[in-house]
Write an enzyme that holds these catalytic residues in place. Structure first.
Site, PDB file in Angstrom:
ATOM      1  CG  HIS A 126     -19.550  -0.451 -18.644  1.00 38.60           C
ATOM      2  ND1 HIS A 126     -20.163   0.780 -18.674  1.00 38.60           N
ATOM      3  CD2 HIS A 126     -20.387  -1.289 -19.281  1.00 38.60           C
ATOM      4  CE1 HIS A 126     -21.299   0.692 -19.315  1.00 38.60           C
ATOM      5  NE2 HIS A 126     -21.472  -0.562 -19.692  1.00 38.60           N
ATOM      6  CE1 TYR A 147     -26.747  -1.920 -19.456  1.00 40.73           C
ATOM      7  CE2 TYR A 147     -24.391  -1.522 -19.482  1.00 40.73           C
ATOM      8  CZ  TYR A 147     -25.659  -1.221 -19.919  1.00 40.73           C
ATOM      9  OH  TYR A 147     -25.845  -0.210 -20.806  1.00 40.73           O
ATOM     10  NE  ARG A 172     -16.618  11.868 -10.524  1.00 41.24           N
ATOM     11  CZ  ARG A 172     -16.666  10.535 -10.737  1.00 41.24           C
ATOM     12  NH1 ARG A 172     -16.238  10.030 -11.888  1.00 41.24           N
ATOM     13  NH2 ARG A 172     -17.139   9.730  -9.814  1.00 41.24           N
ATOM     14  NE  ARG A 173     -14.343  10.196  -7.451  1.00 40.43           N
ATOM     15  CZ  ARG A 173     -13.821   9.024  -7.758  1.00 40.43           C
ATOM     16  NH1 ARG A 173     -12.640   8.965  -8.328  1.00 40.43           N
ATOM     17  NH2 ARG A 173     -14.451   7.911  -7.486  1.00 40.43           N
ATOM     18  CG  HIS A 188     -24.485   9.598 -16.718  1.00 41.59           C
ATOM     19  ND1 HIS A 188     -25.470   9.288 -17.628  1.00 41.59           N
ATOM     20  CD2 HIS A 188     -23.826   8.438 -16.476  1.00 41.59           C
ATOM     21  CE1 HIS A 188     -25.402   8.010 -17.933  1.00 41.59           C
ATOM     22  NE2 HIS A 188     -24.417   7.461 -17.240  1.00 41.59           N
ATOM     23  CG  PHE A 189     -22.925   8.165 -11.535  1.00 40.96           C
ATOM     24  CD1 PHE A 189     -23.219   8.429 -10.218  1.00 40.96           C
ATOM     25  CD2 PHE A 189     -21.626   8.404 -11.989  1.00 40.96           C
ATOM     26  CE1 PHE A 189     -22.266   8.936  -9.365  1.00 40.96           C
ATOM     27  CE2 PHE A 189     -20.667   8.917 -11.139  1.00 40.96           C
ATOM     28  CZ  PHE A 189     -20.987   9.183  -9.816  1.00 40.96           C
ATOM     29  CG  HIS A 190     -26.550  11.165  -8.403  1.00 42.74           C
ATOM     30  ND1 HIS A 190     -25.217  11.295  -8.655  1.00 42.74           N
ATOM     31  CD2 HIS A 190     -26.649  10.910  -7.067  1.00 42.74           C
ATOM     32  CE1 HIS A 190     -24.540  11.163  -7.518  1.00 42.74           C
ATOM     33  NE2 HIS A 190     -25.387  10.922  -6.546  1.00 42.74           N
TER      34      HIS A 190
END
Ligand code: HEM
Ligand SMILES: [Cu+2]
Length: 568
Positions: free
Chosen positions: A241, A245, A455-456, A392-394
């Site tokens: 996580h 950041y 996913r994956r 989301h993380f794209h």
């Protein structure tokens, strides 16, 4: 509030404006190599992305890639490792070296130490790349056991991480020496921000360091037979996580400390900027269980505590949104912008570096909203391990971070190399195609996730795809195609820029460093001191992770052998 100066009798910290120092050619080359390797990794890693997206709608290009890439999963490992780990880490360390020197107005105190760190990262990268390319580390970028990679993969990753620590020590020592020479002066924000991030990274990576050294490396070397996948996941997400950041804070350094200058404005509040960074230092790490909401080995109470702590990350995020937007608005109004939101049009949208970062920040808002969904204990069940997650993380790492870094590179690469950006128009097209491509791609992935697509998974081969997914799978491919164009344009711009002739110094872009609106900017001492924040970070970490870590380690169950050969 009374402001006390630690070194002199001044009632407050005097402002110190960063930016007077010009890096030597050697220093510029040193920073440049970090960026170059990062960008090369992004080029190779990103080429895999569209292949995945095309596969979803039945355009399977993998047979053409043999023997280099033997499977969807080998490509996906390359994609995740090169993009999420290598591109980011090399760019960040290089950018932090730059902001440390430029911000503090001095060379690194121990350049050899940083050089050693850099070479460790390079050797680590090569050591990791070989097994991935030979299909003996097809374990995805999370390398969860019992998936097993060659020992070289784990060793290489360890070297990259330790190399980034060593470079971090170089930054800390430089700040320490600067402080000795500048008592009673607040440290410049762009330097402090990068160095807080480096400190957070040292704490955060302890998780994977312990995971690799005590479990995965000995296991892959045959010294132990089995692993404990639950404990491994706990270690991984201890790092996983805060990793997000680590990626994001350098973009924030630019959004707070540089972008305002690029739009003709100033930093709205230097103190708020620092407060946000210190808060991230504290709350980035003790939230990892929000990635393990469905893990049977973690008690509910701890999941709930981490869910709550995750929401506290919302505060520094809102500080950032408020401060950055206020800084931009200030600049836009100075340029003649008017109206409640009409001022947005007055921003210099034709500057590709600015446009890229603004577009990155816009998509990040949607990433943040989706992130709140992911973080909530109950809603997470709906989207867990579905296509929503990469959707989301794209928006976050692949856009907020990546597109911002691309925007930074549009002035930084010319600045370091003494050249001008090749075709600012092409750069504008690149930023916009990334933005549009990502909206299409990411929206389709989010929707697919809500409809239950995992996913994956090479969805093009799945036998269970219902008709209602078809249109979204196609949109994923369409977005992927636009992004492919964008990546290629970016690569061409970088190569062409580096191959264009050097120009006179005054034609080379200067490093944009924003001043504070308030002058003199009085910064409370507690916002410029590491100690209380490090203590707070340690305490919170001990409370939020200590009991569970002790429990899981004491009850370690080394019972998962893992396959010797990659099953695909
Ligand atoms: C060039 C545009 C890109 C496209 C079209 C693309 C496409 C994709 C797709 C379709 C997946 C999902 C694969 C699956 O779950 O089976 C994926 C996963 C991923 N992508 Fe990208 N991507 C792109 C760029 C990036 C960038 C720039 C980054 C990071 C900086 C990134 C990081 C990741 C990561 C970390 C994963 C997860 C891998 C895993 O689950 O192991 N991608 N990408
Ligand atoms: Cu997280």
């Amino acid at each position: 509030m009374t402001l006390i100066d630690p070194g002199t009798s001044n009632p407050a910290y005097e402002p110190r404006f960063a930016g007077g120092y010009e890096l030597t050619q050697k220093e510029k080359t040193f920073v440049g190599w970090h960026l170059g390797i990062g960008i090369a990794a992004l080029m190779v890693g990103s080429l895999m992305g569209p292949l995945q997206a095309f596969q979803f709608s039945g355009l399977d290009l993998y047979p053409y890639l043999e023997p280099i890439i033997q499977s969807y999963y080998q490509g996906l490992t390359l994609h995740g490792v090169l993009n999420a780990l290598v591109w980011t880490t090399f760019f960040i360390v290089g950018f932090t070296a730059f902001t440390t020197m430029k911000g503090l107005g001095r060379p690194l105190s121990y350049p050899k130490l940083n050089l050693v760190g850099f070479w460790m990262m390079v050797v680590g990268l090569v050591t990791t790349a070989i097994p991935i390319l030979t299909n003996s580390a097809t374990v995805l970028y999370t390398f969860y056991p019992p998936l097993k990679a060659s020992w070289a993969f784990y060793l290489g990753l360890t070297l990259v991480v330790v190399g980034s620590w060593v470079e971090g020590w170089g930054f800390f020592l430089t700040l320490r020496d600067w402080r000795k020479d500048n008592r009673g002066v607040r440290s410049p924000f762009i330097a402090l921000g990068g160095i807080i991030n480096a400190a957070m990274w040292q704490i955060a990576t302890l998780g994977v360091a312990v995971e690799i050294l005590t479990m995965l490396l000995p296991w892959s070397l045959g010294l132990i037979d089995n692993t404990d996948p639950e404990l491994a996941r706990t270690y991984f997400w201890f790092t996983g996580h805060p990793l997000v950041y680590f990626w994001l804070l350098p973009a924030y350094v630019s959004w707070y400390g540089m972008l305002p200058k690029q739009v003709g404005g100033k930093l709205f509040s230097d103190s708020l900027a620092r407060l946000a960074f210190w808060m991230f230092l504290i709350v980035s790490v003790p939230v990892g269980f929000h990635h393990q909401f469905v893990d049977p080995g973690v008690p509910q109470t701890w999941k709930w505590i981490h869910a709550l702590l995750t929401y506290s990350v919302f505060f520094p995020s809102m500080i950032t949104a408020f401060t950055v937007i206020a800084s931009l608005e200030y600049g836009a109004r100075k340029r003649g912008g008017e109206g409640l939101i009409g001022w947005i049009r007055a921003l210099p949208w034709m500057d590709p570096s600015v446009a890229a970062q603004l577009l990155a920040a816009i998509l990040f808002m949607f990433g943040g909203i989706g992130g709140l969904t992911n973080a909530s204990y109950s809603l997470n069940i709906v989207i867990h391990n579905t296509a929503w997650v990469p959707g989301h993380f794209h928006l976050t790492v692949a856009t907020a971070v990546t597109l911002s870094f691309m925007g930074i590179s549009y002035w930084l690469v010319p600045h370091l190399s003494g050249r001008q950006l090749w075709s600012p128009k092409a750069a504008l097209v690149q930023a916009w195609t990334w933005f549009v491509g990502m909206i299409i791609f990411s929206n389709a992935m989010h929707v697919l996730g809500l409809l239950g697509a995992p996913r994956r998974t090479p969805l093009g081969d799945a036998t269970y795809v219902p008709e209602e997914w078809d249109g979204h799978l196609l949109r994923t491919s369409l977005g992927g195609a636009i992004l492919l164009v964008s990546v290629i344009i970016y690569g061409v711009i970088m190569v062409k820029t580096m191959r264009s002739p050097k120009v006179d110094a005054e034609l080379v872009p200067a490093a944009p460093i924003a001043e504070s609106i308030r002058s003199p900017q009085l910064t409370p001492v507690w916002l410029d001191t590491f100690k209380p924040w490090l203590i707070a970070a340690g305490l919170l970490l001990a409370i939020a992770y200590g009991p569970q870590l002790v429990d899981q380690i004491l009850n370690m169950n080394l019972n998962s052998p893992g396959p010797d050969a990659v099953p695909w």
